[in-house]
Enzyme design. Sequence first.
Site, short mmCIF file in Angstrom:
data_model
loop_
_atom_site.label_atom_id
_atom_site.label_comp_id
_atom_site.label_asym_id
_atom_site.label_seq_id
_atom_site.Cartn_x
_atom_site.Cartn_y
_atom_site.Cartn_z
N ARG A 24 10.60 -7.48 -18.21
CA ARG A 24 9.41 -7.61 -18.77
C ARG A 24 9.90 -7.87 -20.38
O ARG A 24 10.12 -6.62 -21.11
CB ARG A 24 8.56 -6.19 -18.57
CG ARG A 24 8.31 -6.08 -17.06
CD ARG A 24 7.77 -4.68 -16.68
NE ARG A 24 7.37 -4.69 -15.28
CZ ARG A 24 7.44 -3.61 -14.82
NH1 ARG A 24 7.04 -2.27 -15.53
NH2 ARG A 24 7.05 -3.39 -13.56
N THR A 34 3.16 1.67 -3.04
CA THR A 34 3.63 0.76 -3.54
C THR A 34 5.19 -0.01 -2.97
O THR A 34 6.36 0.75 -2.94
CB THR A 34 3.85 0.48 -5.16
OG1 THR A 34 2.53 1.05 -5.78
CG2 THR A 34 4.52 -0.63 -5.68
N HIS A 63 1.47 -7.07 -8.53
CA HIS A 63 1.72 -6.03 -9.44
C HIS A 63 1.51 -6.38 -11.09
O HIS A 63 2.02 -6.08 -12.02
CB HIS A 63 3.28 -5.56 -9.49
CG HIS A 63 3.53 -4.34 -9.76
ND1 HIS A 63 3.95 -3.32 -8.90
CD2 HIS A 63 3.38 -3.43 -10.84
CE1 HIS A 63 4.38 -2.23 -9.35
NE2 HIS A 63 3.89 -2.27 -10.49
N PRO A 81 -3.86 1.90 -9.72
CA PRO A 81 -2.87 2.83 -10.27
C PRO A 81 -2.32 1.90 -11.51
O PRO A 81 -2.10 0.86 -11.61
CB PRO A 81 -1.68 2.95 -9.17
CG PRO A 81 -2.53 2.69 -8.06
CD PRO A 81 -3.56 1.77 -8.34
N SER A 113 -1.68 6.82 -10.67
CA SER A 113 -0.27 6.22 -10.39
C SER A 113 0.59 7.71 -10.52
O SER A 113 0.24 8.76 -10.98
CB SER A 113 0.27 5.61 -11.85
OG SER A 113 1.60 5.53 -11.96
N ALA A 142 0.28 3.28 -15.15
CA ALA A 142 1.19 4.42 -15.45
C ALA A 142 1.01 4.79 -17.05
O ALA A 142 0.50 3.98 -17.69
CB ALA A 142 2.79 3.96 -15.46
N GLY A 161 -5.66 -9.91 -12.51
CA GLY A 161 -6.37 -10.56 -13.37
C GLY A 161 -7.83 -10.39 -13.33
O GLY A 161 -8.59 -11.35 -13.92
N LYS A 197 0.98 -1.21 -0.70
CA LYS A 197 0.54 -2.09 -1.84
C LYS A 197 1.52 -2.93 -2.26
O LYS A 197 2.69 -2.71 -2.70
CB LYS A 197 0.12 -0.94 -3.00
CG LYS A 197 -0.39 -1.85 -4.33
CD LYS A 197 -0.72 -0.84 -5.26
CE LYS A 197 -1.32 -1.40 -6.73
NZ LYS A 197 -0.34 -2.00 -7.22
#
Length: 383
Positions: free
Chosen positions: A203, A193, A266, A113, A142, A115, A302, A242
């Site tokens: 962020r 999630t 995440h 997923p 998502s 977004a 990653g 998740k």
Amino acid sequence: MTVLLPLCLSVEINREGLPYTGLNTTDWETGVLPPLTDMWELNDFQIAAKNVLAARWYASYRTAALDQVTYQANLNIWKKIRLNGFTFRDVSNVNLNTTILGYNFTVPFFIAPAAYAGHTNESAELSLARSAGKLGALYVPSIESSKTLQQIADAGFSNQTMFHQEYVWSNRTLLIEQLRQIEAAGYKAIFLTVDNTGVNGIRVQAMRQTGQLDSDSGHSASFTLEALAEIRNLTTLPIVPKGIKTAADAKTCLDLGFPAIYVSNHGGRVLDGVPTSVEILLDIRRQYPEVFEQMEVYADGGVRSANHVIALLALGAKAVGLGRSPIWANIYGEEGVDRMLMLLQVELQTSLQLMGEADVQNVVGNTSYINTKQVEVDYFGVN
């Protein structure tokens, strides 16, 4: 429709620490989509996306929480893992097939997923669905998509299996309605999630582009085991938690009877400083090895090459998720996602053959194929 930057001749792009494998960008033009034939590994698609996307949308996908320690760790952990290659074995007939929750797929990796894929291409999630369907791979859209969940389901092939992601919204009515829609549209399972509790991560990279704090997620801040049990009663579909980041939570999910868990931080976008999936899988194996014996485990974080897929499989993951790479590839639409998946598939087959293994299922949970001693020393403090 790709969002372009102002036209500028010739460009050299900051690779942000990504390994250099010979990609030459000096003939590219800023804001112009580079030739798809320049793309030969997954990191190339990120460089191309950085060149062509408006800074705000590139940052929205690339960003991670706070100092991005976990984001960088996700990318760097692979340097501490060695693969063992065995000779004198017949690898003339390679099998990459796997099952996830009993459904058949042609590869042990899937599109995870992510977004609002519409910021990369007007086809948005539709191209991701079609590309996954052509390969026979799993796609998990998502709940925060550019296209509706019904549009995405309709874009797939008649024999295609897709799961769907869901958040634990504080708005119970919204949660119930979305679960109903997911079932009605034909999705076969839900990745729930569980690591966004009330707020998003801070962020900073994305905030510099928007000029706004982005912390109110609409997710429930009172998500307890009781609340989790209640959600299980709201749908007939299997639920996979998740965002599992500790061995203790993995064991809790096993005790509660979940069919699978999804180990993930995440993409480093929520709580900075948490372990990588490699470290979490090692910790689960160290404390609760029965988790791998009694339920399926999926993992991401990653993953940019087939060797990363192999490492997570050997640590016990049944399937491995790809988050940002399909989004970057989607700047080319369906054709780009096709190429990205094909490159990873070829890498996986090649690496398995060079390791002396013809069947990817023999790698799952088989730590003889990897050496993680350096990670164990760093993480557990033991030799």
